[in-house]
Structures are given as structure tokens and as C-alpha cells.
Design a protein around this motif. Sequence first.
Motif, PDB file in Angstrom:
ATOM      1  N   LEU A  42     -27.531  72.370 -35.776  1.00  0.00           N
ATOM      2  CA  LEU A  42     -27.845  71.071 -36.373  1.00  0.00           C
ATOM      3  C   LEU A  42     -26.633  70.159 -36.372  1.00  0.00           C
ATOM      4  O   LEU A  42     -26.714  68.986 -35.963  1.00  0.00           O
ATOM      5  CB  LEU A  42     -28.362  71.275 -37.801  1.00  0.00           C
ATOM      6  CG  LEU A  42     -28.729  70.021 -38.586  1.00  0.00           C
ATOM      7  CD1 LEU A  42     -29.904  69.296 -37.946  1.00  0.00           C
ATOM      8  CD2 LEU A  42     -29.041  70.377 -40.036  1.00  0.00           C
ATOM      9  N   ARG A  46     -26.058  66.758 -33.938  1.00  0.00           N
ATOM     10  CA  ARG A  46     -25.734  65.485 -34.590  1.00  0.00           C
ATOM     11  C   ARG A  46     -24.421  64.923 -34.066  1.00  0.00           C
ATOM     12  O   ARG A  46     -24.315  63.724 -33.795  1.00  0.00           O
ATOM     13  CB  ARG A  46     -25.658  65.678 -36.107  1.00  0.00           C
ATOM     14  CG  ARG A  46     -27.010  65.808 -36.794  1.00  0.00           C
ATOM     15  CD  ARG A  46     -26.842  65.912 -38.291  1.00  0.00           C
ATOM     16  NE  ARG A  46     -28.130  65.973 -38.971  1.00  0.00           N
ATOM     17  CZ  ARG A  46     -28.266  66.114 -40.280  1.00  0.00           C
ATOM     18  NH1 ARG A  46     -27.185  66.218 -41.051  1.00  0.00           N
ATOM     19  NH2 ARG A  46     -29.472  66.145 -40.824  1.00  0.00           N
ATOM     20  N   ALA A 196     -37.036  75.261 -36.094  1.00  0.00           N
ATOM     21  CA  ALA A 196     -35.731  74.807 -35.619  1.00  0.00           C
ATOM     22  C   ALA A 196     -35.667  74.808 -34.097  1.00  0.00           C
ATOM     23  O   ALA A 196     -35.128  73.872 -33.489  1.00  0.00           O
ATOM     24  CB  ALA A 196     -34.632  75.693 -36.197  1.00  0.00           C
ATOM     25  N   ARG A 199     -37.569  71.795 -32.758  1.00  0.00           N
ATOM     26  CA  ARG A 199     -36.853  70.556 -33.052  1.00  0.00           C
ATOM     27  C   ARG A 199     -35.612  70.401 -32.183  1.00  0.00           C
ATOM     28  O   ARG A 199     -35.359  69.337 -31.603  1.00  0.00           O
ATOM     29  CB  ARG A 199     -36.467  70.514 -34.534  1.00  0.00           C
ATOM     30  CG  ARG A 199     -35.707  69.255 -34.937  1.00  0.00           C
ATOM     31  CD  ARG A 199     -36.542  68.022 -34.702  1.00  0.00           C
ATOM     32  NE  ARG A 199     -35.760  66.806 -34.900  1.00  0.00           N
ATOM     33  CZ  ARG A 199     -36.239  65.574 -34.731  1.00  0.00           C
ATOM     34  NH1 ARG A 199     -37.503  65.426 -34.351  1.00  0.00           N
ATOM     35  NH2 ARG A 199     -35.492  64.529 -34.919  1.00  0.00           N
ATOM     36  N   PHE A 200     -34.823  71.470 -32.081  1.00  0.00           N
ATOM     37  CA  PHE A 200     -33.594  71.394 -31.294  1.00  0.00           C
ATOM     38  C   PHE A 200     -33.895  71.206 -29.817  1.00  0.00           C
ATOM     39  O   PHE A 200     -33.174  70.482 -29.116  1.00  0.00           O
ATOM     40  CB  PHE A 200     -32.757  72.656 -31.507  1.00  0.00           C
ATOM     41  CG  PHE A 200     -32.222  72.802 -32.908  1.00  0.00           C
ATOM     42  CD1 PHE A 200     -32.026  71.694 -33.705  1.00  0.00           C
ATOM     43  CD2 PHE A 200     -31.928  74.047 -33.433  1.00  0.00           C
ATOM     44  CE1 PHE A 200     -31.530  71.818 -35.000  1.00  0.00           C
ATOM     45  CE2 PHE A 200     -31.430  74.181 -34.712  1.00  0.00           C
ATOM     46  CZ  PHE A 200     -31.233  73.071 -35.499  1.00  0.00           C
ATOM     47  N   ASP A 203     -34.614  67.558 -29.346  1.00  0.00           N
ATOM     48  CA  ASP A 203     -33.401  66.745 -29.431  1.00  0.00           C
ATOM     49  C   ASP A 203     -32.530  66.909 -28.184  1.00  0.00           C
ATOM     50  O   ASP A 203     -31.971  65.923 -27.671  1.00  0.00           O
ATOM     51  CB  ASP A 203     -32.596  67.119 -30.675  1.00  0.00           C
ATOM     52  CG  ASP A 203     -33.303  66.724 -31.962  1.00  0.00           C
ATOM     53  OD1 ASP A 203     -34.200  65.858 -31.908  1.00  0.00           O
ATOM     54  OD2 ASP A 203     -32.968  67.280 -33.025  1.00  0.00           O
TER      55      ASP A 203
END
Length: 227
Positions: A42, A46, A196, A199-200, A203
Motif C-alpha cells: 500500500l 502510494r 488487497a 485492488r493492488f 492500481d
Amino acid sequence: MNAVQDLSFVALISNAHLIVQIIMALLFALSLTSWSYIFRKLFAIRAARRQTEQFERSFWAGGNLHTLHQMASSQRDQSGALARIFEAGMGEFIKGKQASRDALDMGAVLDGARRAMRAAFQRELDGLDTHLNFLASVGSVSPYIGLLGTVWGIMNAFRGLANVQQATLAAVAPGIAEALIATAIGLFAAIPAVVAYNRFTHDIDRLAIRFESFVEEFSNILQRQSR
């Protein structure tokens, strides 16, 4: 009061069969490891997104490419993935241009710069993808590991009933509850890992699209400069 105490979460785990306890311990270890990777990934994504936005602002501000290349080279570890892709392409373009002054070789120089950016792009993408396979494995395997513990616990519970003359709910409940905890822990480990991972992956795919777009746009800029 004794029934409530005997069926508490801690008591059920401590009274479970050794094999079930080993499975629970394995699931706890997988869960802790996956949460560690989740937080690390995460923060890494970011940071990559923030560094990419900062470099894009600097690049499209219209500054000198050689100055930007020197800045990216001097701050390579802190500049971000996109800056390292730019550095690889610009560095290869400068070396190729210095090695050959023949206009006929500029196509080879541009191809070399593009290949260097593609190689850097793959390295950065591999770095962002680190530990995602582990999260996917935890998400897919943990429920089955928990189910194994549940099946084993229920088998032991029913084997214990063979020595009881009269089977009652009070006699069967503790063994079944111990067994079902393994499935609950397996789901507790799997659900965050799956969420996760999805989502990752999303991204990272969006960052990969930005990187690929930059490679194409920067290649066009280098082609115009080579004329």
C-alpha cells in the motif's frame, strides 16, 4: 457460566486437537504475513503514484531534457519509477547519439532508447508486482486449509461420540465449534488478501498504462529532436 467459559474462543482453540491447532497456527502466520505485505505494498504504490505525478509535472513543464536527466540520475533511488524509465531512455539516446553522427543511424539510436525504456519499464513493473503472488496464494489456499482443519476436527468430534452412550447437543457442540474456528480463521486470512490483491493489481495496471503512454510520448519527442 461453565458452558460459556468452555465455549469461549480461547478455550476452543486451546482444547482443539493438535492437528487443528497446527492448522490454526499456520493460518495465523499466513494472515500476519499477508497483512505485512498489504501495508508495505500500500505504501509502495502510494509512493510510486506520488513520484510519477511529480515527475510528470516536471517533465511536461517544458524544461531542458539534459538537466532533467541529470537530476533523475543524481536522485535515482528517490526519483521514482517513471523517472528511472526516462533516465534509461535518455541515457541510451545520449550515448547512441555520441557514438554515431550519421543520420542514417538515428533510427537505430531511437530503437535503442525505446528498448532501454522497455527494459526499465519491465524492471519497475516487476518491482511493483512483488509479493502479489503470495497474496493471491493466501486468498485461494487459506479457505481450503481452514476447511481441512474443520473436517479433521469434526472427524475427531464424531469419533469421540462413539464412546458416549447418549449423543446430545452439549456433547457434540464443543468439538464442532472447535472445528469451525479453523474455517473462520481461514476466511479471515483469505478475504483481506483477495481484496488487497484485486485492488493492488488494478492500481499497478493503471500505473503501467501511464508508464507505457510516457514511453510512446517520449519516443516521439526523441524522434523529433533527432531530425
